[in-house]
Design an enzyme around this catalytic site. Structure first.
Site, short mmCIF file in Angstrom:
data_model
loop_
_atom_site.label_atom_id
_atom_site.label_comp_id
_atom_site.label_asym_id
_atom_site.label_seq_id
_atom_site.Cartn_x
_atom_site.Cartn_y
_atom_site.Cartn_z
CG ASP A 230 -2.06 1.08 0.90
OD1 ASP A 230 -2.15 1.74 0.01
OD2 ASP A 230 -3.20 1.00 1.57
C1 BGC Z 1 -4.82 3.41 -0.01
C2 BGC Z 1 -4.93 2.35 -1.12
C3 BGC Z 1 -4.85 3.38 -2.13
C4 BGC Z 1 -3.64 3.90 -2.46
C5 BGC Z 1 -3.09 4.53 -3.35
C6 BGC Z 1 -3.66 4.22 0.20
O1 BGC Z 1 -3.66 5.08 1.16
O2 BGC Z 1 -5.13 2.83 1.17
O3 BGC Z 1 -6.15 1.99 -1.02
O4 BGC Z 1 -4.69 2.41 -3.36
O5 BGC Z 1 -3.57 4.74 -1.19
O6 BGC Z 1 -3.93 5.73 -3.49
#
Ligand code: BGC
Length: 744
Positions: A230
């Site tokens: 993530d």
């Molecule tokens: C989120 C993800 C997301 C990623 C990219 C993170 O903060 O938890 O779900 O895909 O950011 O934006």
């Protein structure tokens, strides 16, 4: 050596380390000299959040205009695999047309508490439902040649301290509740990537958790894609690589690439581990980056978004107020009628292509604002609404949670609607009007006025077609057919995770274990506002003729369950039929029943259809922590069919022949355990005859005898030895005889 391995061999150590992190916020690095292209990822997944400039993962900067489909909280209520497949396929085409190789979703985390700020992105409190629907969505998307990233693996069920908290979860709860949706998608839809979560799992960051990323995900489930972190979830890069984390995102900072190079040079990290990560990344990047075009028509996708919203909405209550003919005598109240809340905040936020409120589709109705989409309304607003209501026969209140109540990044602290909304709904009911409440929320809310309102339609966050879909449902142009993918509790205090959400400083204990959602409410027979699986229609359905292919089941077999569902009303409609399995063997502490099948059946008035389900071992199994494996108990099970987890209509018993519990008898084995097994019961009876031929129990009264019996049954064998004055030699002989009885 295959092509990918050969290509990897041609890369320098620096190039290999570099490929394991992005070039910027959304892209992987290209290696021009070897024609390795860069791959683009974008958020979603209920639309494309493709950012061209001003990149962020919080939904702050804008992205390109895209059709905003309903969020997972809504689509899950469709209980419709085909619908999810079609939505995935529409999005797959959009990805290809826009040059997005991987869409970051679906998010399949379980709704452990109604408070989680991201519940609107998640499907369900039930792992079977979440897995089936997410799998269909991924198959639809990947069928178009686009990739997905199933997220957030694993046990990321709250936003509070999401980047540091340790989710403390038993292996059984992980296997039965928090893993199965991932497992289903990985095994059956072969996703291009899996995104690991921010949090720690039992003390180890998901991004460094070898058990999670390698043992379970790859070795057990056969995952063949790459694992992406993530965004900013990496703590120790080298540890992560060893654990199975291939790609670090976002990119731009070379420090971790350098650490990888240094670790290989110093011998701390084997180059083979790096090569494997590089190969896994290349195996995904190369096919996904082939030049592609796809025909896609935004107008057409918008229509699809409207119909998915209509198929997903849940009619929670209806006492004759709906369907409704729209006209002068109908008053719409609440700014959500102009501007519905149709998506949540954070990284999934889509720059919607075309969004209109219900008012735009409701010719002839009157409208007063009453309160704003921020949930605020003045005394004046209230008076104005009540005055306008005087002329109306029916008042439709468009209510909902304001944006600030629900978003990625934080959790709710209560389940209430804004006070001004509750107050106005209550006042309109008290004024004796027919009141219909249309809700726009990403998760359950308390409804203090539920006994007074005539109808409630939960739209959830229904995408840019929310307004049009709501009108179609209110007027009966569409017949509601959604069912709740989560329980609506009466009060927050009733929820199973109440005492352990969101935990304390460093950790959150999943003390409710496997008793999540209806598994808890139904086992405890606790009153709820609306149960899991509940949803009404403008027609009625009857269930009949439940049949099992056999009244016994053995390992390796399939149990075929069939029953008939009939539309007994006057309108065409669709019924979601639900199949639950209840373990009554008593072998393990288990929820009173669990969802193991569902179908959505379309029926004309008077029409009947037979539905068929196939249950295999996993439908009966629980996860046994002693053996770290699935175990099917031996004993009676009941198969239940019905319209919600609390509206079961048909039942059938099946004798399940699982594996007998094998255990070694020792000093801690209780008399009860030994009497409950035919093999050891005979030995125990022989023992009692020998050591207590003329038992003095005869002199005891009934109560005393019962007490003696209960205490005696719980006694471990070492105590029995003392009570019966056995010598050590006799005792060891007994243990041998008991273990022998098992083996024999
Ligand atoms: C989120 C993800 C997301 C990623 C990219 C993170 O903060 O938890 O779900 O895909 O950011 O934006």
């Amino acid at each position: 050596m295959d092509d990918i391995k050969a290509l990897t061999q041609k890369m320098t150590l620096e190039e290999k380390a570099g490929l394991c992190s992005g070039s910027d916020f959304w892209h992987t690095k290209a290696v021009k000299r070897l024609s390795i292209p860069s791959l683009m990822m974008s958020d979603g997944p209920h639309g494309l959040r493709k950012q061209e400039e001003g990149a962020d993962h919080l939904g702050i900067h804008d992205s390109i205009k895209a059709v905003c489909f309903p969020a997972a909280c809504a689509t899950a209520c469709s209980f419709d695999r085909t619908l999810l497949y079609e939505m995935g396929s529409a999005l797959g085409k959009e990805c290809r047309a826009e040059g997005v190789a991987v869409l970051l979703g679906p998010a399949v985390n379980i709704k452990r508490s109604p408070l989680c700020g991201r519940n609107f992105e998640y499907f369900s409190e039930d792992p079977f439902l979440a897995g089936e629907l997410a799998c269909a969505f991924v198959q639809g998307m990947q069928g178009e040649g686009a990739g997905v990233s199933v997220k957030h693996f694993a046990a990321n069920n709250q936003e509070t301290r999401r980047m540091s908290v340790s989710s403390e979860v038993s292996e059984r709860a992980l296997r039965e509740i928090y893993f199965p949706a991932f497992e289903k998608v990985v095994k059956d839809a072969k996703p291009a990537t899996v995104m690991c979560s921010y949090n720690k799992l039992n003390g180890v960051y998901a991004s460094e958790n070898e058990w999670l990323l390698t043992d379970v995900l790859r070795k057990e489930w056969g995952f063949g894609g790459f694992v992406v972190s993530d965004w900013y979830a990496v703590s120790d890069r080298v540890k992560g690589l060893k654990a199975g984390l291939d790609l670090e995102m976002p990119g731009g900072d070379e420090e971790n690439d350098k650490k990888i190079v240094a670790a290989v040079r110093s011998g701390e990290l084997s180059e083979e581990v790096l090569d494997e990560a590089v190969e896994r990344i290349l195996r995904v990047i190369l096919p996904l980056s082939k030049e592609r075009t796809a025909p896609f028509d935004r107008g057409c996708d918008h229509k699809k978004a409207v119909s998915i919203a209509a198929e997903s909405a849940v009619l929670l209550k209806n006492e004759g107020a709906l369907p409704l003919a729209l006209g002068e005598d109908v008053l719409f109240v609440g700014e959500f009628a102009e501007r519905p809340r149709f998506q949540g905040g954070g990284s999934s936020h889509i720059n919607a292509w075309r969004a209109e409120g219900a008012l735009a589709f409701a010719e002839g109705v009157r409208y007063v604002r009453g309160f704003g989409t921020d949930g605020e309304g003045t005394e004046e607003d209230m008076k104005e609404a009540l005055a306008a209501a005087k002329e109306a026969k029916t008042v439709v209140v468009f209510a909902g949670l304001p944006d600030r109540y629900e978003s990625e990044g934080y959790d709710r602290t209560h389940m209430r609607l804004p006070e001004a909304e509750d107050r106005l709904i209550d006042a309109l009911c008290e004024a004796g009007k027919k009141v219909v409440v249309v809700l726009h929320s990403g998760s359950p809310v308390e409804m203090p006025w539920i006994g007074k309102a005539d109808a409630v339609l939960e739209m959830y966050l229904a995408g840019e077609g929310a307004g049009e879909a709501a009108v179609r449902l209110l007027t009966g142009e569409e017949n509601p057919s959604g069912k709740l993918a989560e329980s609506f509790p009466l009060r927050l205090e009733d929820t199973p995770s109440y005492l352990n959400f969101p935990g304390d400083k460093e950790c959150v204990r999943y003390a409710e274990d496997v008793f999540v959602g209806y598994r808890y409410f139904d086992s405890k027979k606790e009153e709820v506002l609306f149960p899991f699986g509940h949803g009404l229609s403008y027609t009625t359905f009857e269930y009949s003729d439940l049949k099992l292919s056999s009244n016994e089941w053995r390992e390796g077999e399939s149990l075929i369950v069939t029953f008939t569902v009939t539309n007994t009303g006057a309108r065409a409609g669709k019924e979601v039929v639900e199949l639950y399995v209840s373990d009554q063997s008593g072998e393990a502490v288990r929820p009173v029943h669990e969802l193991k099948g569902f179908e959505k059946v379309a029926l004309q008035p008077g029409e009947s259809k037979q539905v068929k389900f196939e249950l295999g071992g996993r439908a009966f199994a629980y996860f046994d922590e002693k053996t770290h494996g699935w175990r099917v108990p031996n004993g009676k099970f009941v198969v239940e069919a019905g319209a919600s987890s609390r509206d079961l209509r048909l039942f059938a018993e099946v004798a399940v022949h699982g594996r007998a519990v094998a255990f070694r008898v020792d000093g801690d084995t209780t008399v009860e355990q030994l009497f409950s097994h035919p093999a050891t019961r005979a030995v125990m009876q022989g023992l009692l005859k020998k050591f207590r031929p003329g038992s003095s129990d005869d002199k005891l009264g009934d109560t005393d005898r019962e007490m003696m019996r209960a205490a005696y049954l719980q006694a471990p064998l070492r105590t029995v030895r003392l009570a019966l004055n056995m010598t050590m030699e006799q005792y060891e002989g007994l243990l041998n005889a008991l273990n022998g009885a098992f083996e024999g």
